[in-house]
Structure formats: C-alpha cells, structure tokens
Design an enzyme around this catalytic site. Structure first.
Site, short mmCIF file in Angstrom:
data_model
loop_
_atom_site.label_atom_id
_atom_site.label_comp_id
_atom_site.label_asym_id
_atom_site.label_seq_id
_atom_site.Cartn_x
_atom_site.Cartn_y
_atom_site.Cartn_z
N TYR A 132 62.44 82.97 9.93
CA TYR A 132 63.31 83.21 11.09
C TYR A 132 63.52 81.92 11.88
O TYR A 132 64.64 81.61 12.29
CB TYR A 132 62.66 84.27 11.97
CG TYR A 132 63.42 84.61 13.23
CD1 TYR A 132 64.49 85.49 13.19
CD2 TYR A 132 63.05 84.07 14.45
CE1 TYR A 132 65.19 85.83 14.35
CE2 TYR A 132 63.73 84.39 15.62
CZ TYR A 132 64.79 85.26 15.56
OH TYR A 132 65.49 85.58 16.71
N SER A 192 66.21 81.27 19.93
CA SER A 192 64.82 81.65 20.22
C SER A 192 63.99 80.40 20.42
O SER A 192 64.33 79.33 19.90
CB SER A 192 64.28 82.46 19.03
OG SER A 192 62.88 82.57 19.08
#
Length: 236
Positions: free
Chosen positions: A154, A141
């Site tokens: 995350y 990501s």
C-alpha cells in the site's frame, strides 16, 4: 473554482472518507458524480444523504476503462468537472504481509487501483479541468512518506501516486494539484489494516470535511497537505 455551481467527481464514495466528502460537498452546493464498486452499498449510501439530483451515482470499478469514461461523461452532462477527487483505493492483503511474503499478484492489483487507475481518470478529465481552472486531489497517507513494517504494498502505491501528483503539478501549472493526507480515520480500510484491534479512538471521516472544504475555498498552490494541519495553515 470558477463555476457558481461547481461539479466534482469523487471515487470510492459508498463509505468512509469518500462518502463524508460527498455529503460535505453536496451540502455546500456542489453537484457530484460518485462511484464505488458495490452497487447496492453505493445506492443505499447516496439515498441516505437525501441530496436528490445533486449526486449522480455510477457503480463500477475505477480500473475499468468504460467505467472511467462513464464518470467523465456524466460530469460533462452537468457542465464539466471542476474537481476530481481520486479517493478510491485498496489496502491489499489483510493482515498486512511483509514485502518478503507479499503476493505479487496482490501487489500489482494494489498499484493498479491506487496508481494506474487514478492517472487514467486524470488523463480523461484533464481537458475539462484545464478549461475550468480546476483542481485534482489525490487522497494519500502518511504511509507514503514513512516506513511502517507490513505496509510495503500500500505504501509504495501511495508514494507512487504522490509522485505522479507532484509531477503533474509542474506539468499542469494552471491547475491546483494536491496530495491530501486525511490522517488515521475510523474506516473499514483502517480496520482491515489492524484486524482484531479496537480503532474506535480514531476520528470519524466526517471530522476532516471542514478542513477539506477550507482547502477548496482557499485554493492554495499545488502541494501536499495534511487535513489535520489545514486549519492551522501548515502543509507537508
């Protein structure tokens, strides 16, 4: 990939990007071993694809060692994996908490699912991947390389997963080892990151599958790639 009938393992395949990649690879002639934590959702999603015996669905949690072994054994029965796609992951608490308030148990779980479990699966798959000049994909990501408030749990896990992937690429020079950033997509996880926000402007996961197939076809050297850039030849 050397095989005329390549085999891939894809984790987290009951929805979102994992399901889109499963459909794309099955349509391209791959044989697949896929998993997800929800047995009913996985069974229904794979049945809807209509891929027949090209897709072997094994429900389970990637943090479970016995489940990881079952994935490898299923791929071995198909001839051995040519590709491992570590796509399964969790976001953590929603709404996203600041690091000052992030529950430590949840922080550990995010790292266990997003970093430790993928490495454990890589370790099991490596002997077959080495013998087949295979490839490993870590789905990452932009949060791994950018600092966004609330994304500390995350993001730190994805950053760690990327570094694991980078080190692996120099330790395993005969393999293709890629970190792949799919961009913001219209998925359940992305919605969980933005509760109450309309994310219908984000592209569907299916839209990035052609770029992923191009990555496999071109087989560039190990590195980090954004799927949005692959069709233009850029990497990052």
């Amino acid at each position: 990939m050397r095989s005329d009938n390549p085999v891939a393992i894809i984790t987290g395949a009951s929805r979102g990007l994992g399901l889109a990649l499963t459909a794309g690879l099955a349509g391209a002639g791959w044989r697949l071993v896929v998993d997800a934590r929800g047995a009913a959702d996985l069974t229904a999603a794979i049945a809807e694809l209509g891929a027949g015996d090209r897709v072997v669905a094994i429900p389970g949690d990637v943090t479970d060692a016995a489940h990881r072994r079952a994935l490898i054994e299923a791929a071995d029965r198909l001839g051995g994996p040519d590709l491992l796609v570590n796509n399964a992951g969790i976001l953590g608490p929603s709404p996203l908490p600041s690091l000052a308030d992030h529950p430590l148990d949840a922080f550990r779980e995010v790292h266990e699912v997003n970093v430790v479990a993928p490495l454990a699966l890589i370790q099991l798959a490596l002997p077959a991947l080495r013998s087949r000049d295979g490839a490993i994909v870590t789905v990452t990501s932009d949060a791994a390389v950018e600092a966004y408030p609330g994304w500390g749990g995350y993001a730190s896990a994805k950053a760690a997963a990327e570094q694991v992937t980078s080190v692996l690429s120099v330790e395993e020079p005969t393999l293709r080892v890629w970190s792949v950033d799919p961009g913001d997509l219209r998925t359940r996880m992305h919605q969980e990151a933005f509760p109450g926000t309309d994310i219908s402007d984000r592209p569907l996961p299916e839209t990035v599958v052609p770029a992923f197939l191009k990555l496999l076809a071109d087989a560039p050297p190990s590195g980090r790639f954004r799927l949005a850039d692959l069709l233009t030849g850029a990497s990052r």
